[in-house]
Design an enzyme around this catalytic site. Structure first.
Site, PDB file in Angstrom:
ATOM      1  N   HIS A 177      -4.251  35.721 -35.408  1.00 51.00           N
ATOM      2  CA  HIS A 177      -3.687  34.793 -36.390  1.00 51.00           C
ATOM      3  C   HIS A 177      -4.653  33.671 -36.671  1.00 51.00           C
ATOM      4  CE1 HIS A 177      -2.336  33.709 -32.330  1.00 51.00           C
ATOM      5  NE2 HIS A 177      -2.395  32.444 -32.715  1.00 51.00           N
ATOM      6  N   HIS A 217      -4.723  29.782 -37.826  1.00 50.44           N
ATOM      7  CA  HIS A 217      -3.948  28.563 -38.058  1.00 50.44           C
ATOM      8  C   HIS A 217      -4.563  27.840 -39.256  1.00 50.44           C
ATOM      9  CE1 HIS A 217      -1.980  28.269 -33.958  1.00 50.44           C
ATOM     10  NE2 HIS A 217      -2.996  29.039 -33.640  1.00 50.44           N
TER      11      HIS A 217
END
Ligand code: AMP
Ligand code: ZN
Length: 141
Positions: free
Chosen positions: A101, A103
């Site tokens: 992922h 951010h």
């Protein structure tokens, strides 16, 4: 670890609620449940990959392609002045969820968020020796 064991796979499948801001057939963006700053958004691939090196390059390219417009929209939504694009890769780097992922963390000047980087200096010749080690490992990977 994928499917039922992975919290982000479960978000993709709609088994866990999320506040979605963008998705296409390959990536999903949703608000971080514990934001570092307002608008803190996570961008994930829809196919499970535990780390950057396990993620298909074309999927990573898609993520990078989405970051530009997504980051701009996130910044606009909270009237920020910029954002950090952060990927914690590996436990030592702070990765708690083992599904790749990015951010997107909106920032303002002097907001104090992620403010202190513990910079150090290489001793004489240290940078060259380090670069040589990295080049050697790159050559055999
Ligand atoms: P990392 O430390 O880079 O693995 O970050 C994982 C991020 O996922 C943290 O910032 C968490 O707040 C966020 N997170 C964990 N569970 C959820 C969830 N169910 N919905 C949204 N964000 C989540
Ligand atoms: Zn997953």
């Amino acid at each position: 670890m994928a499917g039922q064991d992975c919290i982000f796979c479960r978000i993709i499948a709609g088994q866990i609620p999320s506040v979605r801001v963008f998705e296409n057939d390959r990536v999903l963006a949703f608000l971080d449940i514990r934001p570092i700053s307002d608008g803190h958004t996570l961008l994930i691939p829809k196919i499970h990959a535990g780390s950057l090196s396990e993620c298909d390059v074309s999927v990573l390219a898609e993520m990078i392609g989405v970051v530009g417009p997504l980051g701009k929209a996130v910044v606009g939504a909270v009237q920020a002045e910029g954002y950090n694009l952060l990927c914690n890769n590996g436990r030592a780097a702070g990765q708690l969820v083992d599904h790749v992922h990015f951010h997107i963390i909106p920032r303002r000047c002097d907001d104090g968020v992620l403010a202190r980087w513990p910079h150090k200096e290489y001793p004489a010749g240290g940078a060259e020796a380090m670069a040589e080690k990295i080049r050697r490992l790159l050559a055999i990977s």
